[in-house]
Design a protein around this motif. Sequence first.
Motif, short mmCIF file in Angstrom:
data_model
loop_
_atom_site.label_atom_id
_atom_site.label_comp_id
_atom_site.label_asym_id
_atom_site.label_seq_id
_atom_site.Cartn_x
_atom_site.Cartn_y
_atom_site.Cartn_z
N LEU A 138 0.83 -1.20 0.00
CA LEU A 138 0.00 0.00 0.00
C LEU A 138 0.87 1.26 0.00
O LEU A 138 0.52 2.26 -0.64
CB LEU A 138 -0.92 -0.02 1.22
CG LEU A 138 -1.99 1.07 1.31
CD1 LEU A 138 -2.88 1.09 0.06
CD2 LEU A 138 -2.84 0.88 2.57
N SER A 139 2.00 1.21 0.68
CA SER A 139 2.94 2.34 0.67
C SER A 139 3.46 2.59 -0.74
O SER A 139 3.54 3.75 -1.19
CB SER A 139 4.11 2.05 1.62
OG SER A 139 3.69 1.90 2.95
N ILE A 140 3.82 1.52 -1.44
CA ILE A 140 4.30 1.66 -2.82
C ILE A 140 3.19 2.19 -3.71
O ILE A 140 3.41 3.05 -4.58
CB ILE A 140 4.84 0.31 -3.32
CG1 ILE A 140 6.07 -0.08 -2.51
CG2 ILE A 140 5.17 0.38 -4.81
CD1 ILE A 140 6.53 -1.50 -2.73
N HIS A 141 1.99 1.69 -3.53
CA HIS A 141 0.82 2.18 -4.27
C HIS A 141 0.65 3.69 -4.09
O HIS A 141 0.39 4.42 -5.05
CB HIS A 141 -0.41 1.42 -3.80
CG HIS A 141 -1.71 1.91 -4.36
ND1 HIS A 141 -2.11 1.65 -5.65
CD2 HIS A 141 -2.71 2.66 -3.80
CE1 HIS A 141 -3.30 2.22 -5.87
NE2 HIS A 141 -3.68 2.83 -4.76
N ARG A 142 0.80 4.16 -2.86
CA ARG A 142 0.66 5.59 -2.57
C ARG A 142 1.77 6.40 -3.23
O ARG A 142 1.53 7.50 -3.75
CB ARG A 142 0.64 5.82 -1.06
CG ARG A 142 -0.53 5.20 -0.33
CD ARG A 142 -1.80 6.02 -0.51
NE ARG A 142 -1.83 7.14 0.41
CZ ARG A 142 -2.16 8.38 0.10
NH1 ARG A 142 -2.47 8.69 -1.14
NH2 ARG A 142 -2.18 9.34 1.00
N LEU A 143 2.99 5.88 -3.23
CA LEU A 143 4.10 6.57 -3.91
C LEU A 143 3.84 6.65 -5.41
O LEU A 143 4.10 7.69 -6.03
CB LEU A 143 5.42 5.85 -3.64
CG LEU A 143 5.99 5.96 -2.22
CD1 LEU A 143 7.24 5.09 -2.09
CD2 LEU A 143 6.33 7.41 -1.86
N GLU A 144 3.33 5.57 -5.97
CA GLU A 144 3.01 5.58 -7.40
C GLU A 144 1.92 6.61 -7.70
O GLU A 144 1.99 7.32 -8.71
CB GLU A 144 2.57 4.19 -7.85
CG GLU A 144 3.68 3.16 -7.86
CD GLU A 144 3.18 1.76 -8.14
OE1 GLU A 144 3.98 0.91 -8.58
OE2 GLU A 144 1.97 1.49 -7.93
N GLU A 145 0.91 6.67 -6.83
CA GLU A 145 -0.14 7.67 -7.01
C GLU A 145 0.42 9.09 -6.97
O GLU A 145 -0.10 9.99 -7.63
CB GLU A 145 -1.21 7.52 -5.92
CG GLU A 145 -2.13 6.34 -6.09
CD GLU A 145 -3.24 6.35 -5.06
OE1 GLU A 145 -4.37 5.97 -5.41
OE2 GLU A 145 -2.97 6.72 -3.90
#
Length: 329
Positions: free
Chosen positions: A135-142
């Motif tokens: 989820l942290s990586i997902h947020r960085l991608e966003e």
Amino acid sequence: MTFKAFRVNQDGEEFSRGIEKLELDDLTEGDVVIKVHYSSVNYKDAMASVKNSKIAQKYPLTPGIDLAGEVVESNSEQFREGDKVVATSYDIGVSKDGGYSEYARIPSEWIVELPEGMTLEESMIYGTAGFTAALSIHRLEEAGIRPDDGQILVTGATGGVGSMAIAMLARLGYSVVASTGKESEHDYLKELGAKEVISREDVYDGGKIKPLDKQNWAGAVDPTGGNNLAAILGKLQYSGAVAVSGLTAGTDVPATVFPFILRGISLLGVDSVQCPMTIRRQIWNRMATDLKPEEHFGNMKNEVTLEELPETLNTLLEGKARGRNIVKL
């Protein structure tokens, strides 16, 4: 039918924890009964398993915020007997009995179907820690952070979130810098995919935090918070971002607005507990596909039994954990 469960109980100043024999009627309410195959061990579980816990919301309690297994009884149209499922977060192991039990009863709205391409064991090697890392990586991608933008810092690198984040980021092609206070674990972190390993002091040296410092990293995954997070904010590149999910280094963040208004950085909160089910399913499916670092699972995993749980929980509280501890039921 009776079954084993690891229980904690406190009545006044009297505290106990250990394995007990339970029946289904002893468990908290829910519309799906799951035969638990695996659970996992998180820092939150360790905090729920000590005297005067601020995590445990009821006693007696079966801790374990993560569980994976097979549905044996369902009053929900969503799940049927024989379905393989995963349940993490929400109030599991906090105010509802959790995964340190051979059987669990969970509300159906908290349960995710086991994704295709993932085993029950793998789902608990991930657990909340792996989900939080993803989820942290997902947020960085966003936030627009891409592999060619620069290095990504991961703090608390030997812990569950840190280890998973390193392996996932490396799989996606990011250049990862791992921060740890454990010199003996440098080789382990490089095996997971870290290009560089630095000390905790290279992130925060204990002195006065500069509002703006040298621009070192395009992004960061930080499960530590506190002064570490404040120091990271001042060391991000222009338009950088940090995804924060933890507080092991403290809850206060002595920062200024300067990195935000002069470098346009972003501070991204990561909440795995109440994450909406639409996003939750999306992240679990990615963990079975493009984010899956299966080649590192064996190196990350340490399998324990219910009987070995107390020692394992103490290891987390002492800051000596490495990778992911899973409980085989």
